[in-house]
Motif scaffolding. Structure first.
Motif, short mmCIF file in Angstrom:
data_model
loop_
_atom_site.label_atom_id
_atom_site.label_comp_id
_atom_site.label_asym_id
_atom_site.label_seq_id
_atom_site.Cartn_x
_atom_site.Cartn_y
_atom_site.Cartn_z
N UNK A 151 46.82 115.93 18.12
CA UNK A 151 46.33 115.05 19.16
C UNK A 151 47.42 114.79 20.19
N UNK A 152 47.02 114.59 21.43
CA UNK A 152 48.02 114.35 22.48
C UNK A 152 48.64 112.95 22.39
N UNK A 171 42.86 116.06 23.53
CA UNK A 171 43.02 114.82 24.29
C UNK A 171 42.40 113.62 23.56
N UNK A 172 43.12 112.51 23.60
CA UNK A 172 42.63 111.27 23.04
C UNK A 172 42.80 111.12 21.54
N UNK A 173 43.27 112.15 20.87
CA UNK A 173 43.42 112.09 19.41
C UNK A 173 44.82 111.61 19.03
N UNK A 174 44.86 110.84 17.94
CA UNK A 174 46.13 110.40 17.38
C UNK A 174 46.45 111.25 16.14
N UNK A 175 47.31 110.76 15.28
CA UNK A 175 47.75 111.56 14.13
C UNK A 175 46.64 111.82 13.13
N UNK A 184 38.32 119.79 15.82
CA UNK A 184 39.31 120.47 14.96
C UNK A 184 38.68 121.73 14.38
N UNK A 185 37.47 121.60 13.84
CA UNK A 185 36.78 122.77 13.29
C UNK A 185 36.56 123.84 14.33
N UNK A 186 36.18 123.44 15.54
CA UNK A 186 35.95 124.40 16.62
C UNK A 186 37.24 125.10 17.03
N UNK A 187 38.36 124.38 16.96
CA UNK A 187 39.66 124.97 17.35
C UNK A 187 40.11 126.05 16.37
N UNK A 188 39.84 125.86 15.09
CA UNK A 188 40.34 126.83 14.10
C UNK A 188 39.34 127.95 13.80
#
Length: 197
Positions: A151-152, A171-175, A184-188
């Protein structure tokens, strides 16, 4: 199931697919569980591609501890778990990964387990407020392609593009990567598809 390791027993939840074409082994962060939203999103993406997905609760968490202890012992236990799973699924490529501390373990051990790739979710580049204590070498020295999803707004920092095969910054995500885990699923997913062959 439980797998005995040098650090004590590890618990493994396995989701099997018919005619599996990939083995994906995932683990949690220091104070987390295998039911973290980002891990479940990766699980869903992998199952959709016909992968066997194993989510590993490491020995220190199974014993109720929050801190993983020695990295050497943690890595040795992880390797034992992965080797045990590989005996069950020897004919398919291995992808290993995790979130936060689990991502570090996956990077540090990828060469020794023969992983085709590593999924590093919320990779903790440095302790909060201490960018001089970078862990980027763990990404660079993995010995396999590493896909980072961070996350950014992560106080542990975001790896640079040069540090991994791909760095996806949400964008907008924390740890915790919990705002929209489907991203996340779409990214991997494209990488899982590639490693599946």
């Amino acid at each position: 199931m439980e797998i005995e390791t040098v650090a004590g027993p590890a618990a493994v939840v396995v989701d099997e697919a018919e005619g599996a074409r990939l083995l994906v082994v995932l683990t949690h962060g220091s104070n987390g569980s295998v039911d973290a939203p980002d891990l479940l999103a990766v699980r869903e993406a992998a199952l959709g591609l016909g992968a066997v997905v194993a989510r590993v609760t490491q020995p220190f968490r199974l014993a109720g501890r929050r801190a993983p202890g020695s990295a050497v012992k943690q890595d040795a236990a992880w390797i034992e778990v992965v080797e045990s799973l590989r005996k069950r699924y020897p004919e398919v490529p291995l992808v290993q990964g995790g979130r936060s501390n689990g991502a570090r373990v996956a990077c540090r051990t990828a060469a020794r387990t023969g992983a085709a790739g590593v999924l590093a979710l919320a990779f903790p580049l440095h302790p909060p407020g201490k960018p001089e204590k970078s862990r980027a070498d763990e990404l660079r020295e993995a010995g396999a392609p590493v896909v980072v999803v961070n996350g950014d707004r992560d106080p542990f920092g975001v790896p640079a593009e040069r540090d991994a095969t791909e760095v996806v910054t949400l964008p907008g995500e924390r740890h915790d990567l919990a705002k929209d885990p489907a991203r996340v699923g779409a990214a991997v997913e494209p990488w899982l598809r590639r490693w599946r062959g």
